[in-house]
Design a protein around this motif. Structure first.
Motif, mmCIF file in Angstrom:
data_model
loop_
_atom_site.group_PDB
_atom_site.id
_atom_site.type_symbol
_atom_site.label_atom_id
_atom_site.label_comp_id
_atom_site.label_asym_id
_atom_site.label_seq_id
_atom_site.Cartn_x
_atom_site.Cartn_y
_atom_site.Cartn_z
ATOM 1 N N ASP A 237 0.750 -1.268 0.156
ATOM 2 C CA ASP A 237 0.178 -0.145 0.085
ATOM 3 C C ASP A 237 1.023 1.200 0.009
ATOM 4 O O ASP A 237 1.982 1.122 0.303
ATOM 5 N N GLU A 314 -8.820 -0.376 -3.855
ATOM 6 C CA GLU A 314 -9.757 -0.986 -4.640
ATOM 7 C C GLU A 314 -9.191 -1.713 -5.932
ATOM 8 O O GLU A 314 -9.768 -2.858 -6.179
ATOM 9 N N LYS A 337 -6.852 1.469 8.613
ATOM 10 C CA LYS A 337 -8.203 1.391 7.638
ATOM 11 C C LYS A 337 -8.315 0.750 6.477
ATOM 12 O O LYS A 337 -9.092 -0.012 6.195
ATOM 13 N N ASN A 338 -7.192 1.048 5.860
ATOM 14 C CA ASN A 338 -6.845 0.097 4.728
ATOM 15 C C ASN A 338 -6.674 -1.413 4.885
ATOM 16 O O ASN A 338 -7.123 -2.165 4.225
ATOM 17 N N GLU A 340 -7.938 -3.005 7.306
ATOM 18 C CA GLU A 340 -9.314 -3.472 7.591
ATOM 19 C C GLU A 340 -10.172 -3.795 6.199
ATOM 20 O O GLU A 340 -10.859 -4.850 6.167
ATOM 21 N N ILE A 341 -10.169 -2.766 5.245
ATOM 22 C CA ILE A 341 -10.933 -2.753 4.111
ATOM 23 C C ILE A 341 -10.575 -4.180 3.359
ATOM 24 O O ILE A 341 -11.164 -4.623 2.897
ATOM 25 N N PHE A 342 -8.956 -4.093 3.207
ATOM 26 C CA PHE A 342 -8.413 -5.249 2.486
ATOM 27 C C PHE A 342 -8.656 -6.577 3.109
ATOM 28 O O PHE A 342 -9.248 -7.487 2.494
ATOM 29 N N ASN A 344 -11.349 -7.520 4.947
ATOM 30 C CA ASN A 344 -12.791 -7.752 4.730
ATOM 31 C C ASN A 344 -13.122 -7.993 3.242
ATOM 32 O O ASN A 344 -14.189 -8.639 3.130
ATOM 33 N N SER A 345 -12.419 -7.376 2.392
ATOM 34 C CA SER A 345 -12.939 -7.507 1.121
ATOM 35 C C SER A 345 -12.298 -8.609 0.155
ATOM 36 O O SER A 345 -12.856 -9.120 -0.691
#
Length: 418
Positions: A237, A314, A337-338, A340-342, A344-345
């Motif tokens: 990232d 994304e 935050k990134n 967590e997004i990663f 979960n997605s």
């Protein structure tokens, strides 16, 4: 082996599974410690058998008929043998996965529903090259109360036979342990016959390449659990720490390149300021960078790494979900935050933050060992250890209750968890 002979093996395995399902924890653990002891006593003869296989495999390697990664998987040494023995002991020390109460509910007064873990039954397990798999599978089968029919790679036939004979000897010396719990077959024809035994075999677990898994799924009615290949990704990232990224990526690619949890594609945010320094570090560690691969769904099993720059997290997630085999992915970032997004997605069996993909392993998870990695979305996903080799059943105890009373309103359920 003809079909009738194989059906006899499968039938005896099924009969044995009824006995192993009710073995005490004490008997199972004694069997495991006996296996560990016998493996220790027979180390040199196991290594000698492996040297025979390596000699024949070297000829295949030199002629291009065997890959370097499979040759490396075949090789046993003192360290691998030590880990094999420790793995068996570790499984013995784990809690018994059979007979665990997963749910207990009072449906009505005196009417009790219990959900209890139990063995799957008879497992057909097909694997390539790695002979240490036999001790892992055998120990997990013993502890989980399952029966197995094993088929190893022909390249390791001498090692496989020797290890299995040592384990069989240990089990025969264990009071109260039944016969026909561990069974070994050797040829492709035997596999074809095994795939027809849906009356007796409950689950097939393949450990091998995409072609093996595809063949098995297309030629059996038996449920199949496993993964076809290991196309793992790391996303670096925009906020990634350089030293952390360098260390993680090099470990993920070079620590054991032929492993299925080795990273195969590196995705880097286009604005990360250490891109050039990272590429230099990777190349100095012996990694070949491929910028335009023929396919993004590529398992190299070597010190080769596909590289792609992405515009955003994304974009990285979309790439992974399209091209990954669903095995293991990791994000390197200081942005929680990134992360967590990663996590979960991304739709894979293992999703990590700031760690090497090589952690995807039953031993490293504390499972003692594993029969393989599952990318299925069934009862077991990721490294399949003891818990993944159990299923469950529902028991109800009562005192003469009948459904008629409830359907006609004389009685009602109150569904109280106990």
């Amino acid at each position: 082996m003809d079909s009738d002979s194989f059906e006899i093996i499968a039938k005896k395995a099924k009969e044995a599974s009824k006995k192993t399902a009710v073995l005490s924890t004490d008997v199972k653990n004694k069997a495991l410690f006996n296996i560990a002891e016998k493996l220790e006593q027979n180390k040199e003869s196991i290594l000698e058998a492996n040297r025979e296989d390596l000699k024949l495999a070297k000829e295949l390697l030199d002629s291009g008929k065997l890959s370097n990664s499979n040759y490396n998987r075949l090789k046993l040494d003192e360290n691998k043998l030590r880990d094999m023995i420790l793995g068996v002991k570790d499984v013995a020390k784990l809690p018994d996965p059979v007979g665990k109460v997963l749910l207990k509910r009072e449906l009505d007064e005196g009417l009790i529903l219990t959900k209890i873990s139990c063995p799957i039954g008879v497992l057909g397990i097909i694997f390539e090259a790695r002979p240490d798999v036999i001790s892992q599978i055998s120990s997990l089968a013993v502890k989980s109360g399952n029966v197995v029919i094993l088929k190893g790679g022909k390249e390791a036939i001498n090692t496989n036979k020797k290890i299995m004979s040592v384990i069989q000897d240990a089990l025969s010396r264990t009071d109260g342990f039944p016969e026909n719990v561990l069974n070994q077959i050797y040829t492709r024809e035997d596999v074809n016959k095994m795939l027809l035994q849906d009356k007796y075999i409950d689950l097939i677990i393949p450990r091998g390449g995409n072609s093996l898994v595809k063949f098995i799924k297309e030629n059996t009615k038996i449920p199949v659990l496993g993964h076809s290949d290991g196309v793992c990704h790391i996303y670096t990232d925009e906020s990634a720490d350089f030293e952390k990224a360098k260390k993680i990526i090099i470990d993920s690619k070079t620590q054991y390149p032929s492993a299925c949890n080795s990273v195969e594609t590196l995705l880097v945010h286009k604005d990360w300021k250490y891109k050039n320094e990272l590429i230099d570090a990777l190349e100095k560690s012996g990694i070949k960078i491929v910028y335009s691969p023929e396919s993004w769904h590529k398992e190299y099993s070597d010190k080769i790494l596909s590289y792609k720059e992405v515009n955003s997290i994304e974009d990285a997630i979309n790439h992974i979900n399209e091209f990954s085999s669903g095995h293991t992915e990791s994000i390197i970032t200081e942005n929680r935050k990134n992360a967590e997004i990663f996590m979960n997605s991304v739709d894979s069996s293992g999703v990590y933050h700031n760690v090497s993909t090589r952690f995807a392993d039953g031993y490293r998870y504390g499972f003692g060992a594993e029969v393989g990695i599952s990318t299925n979305k069934t009862h077991a996903r990721g490294p399949v250890g003891l818990e993944g080799l159990t299923i469950y059943k529902y028991n109800i105890t009562g005192d003469g209750q009948i459904v008629k009373d409830y359907s006609e309103g004389a009685k009602t359920f109150h569904h109280k968890d106990l």
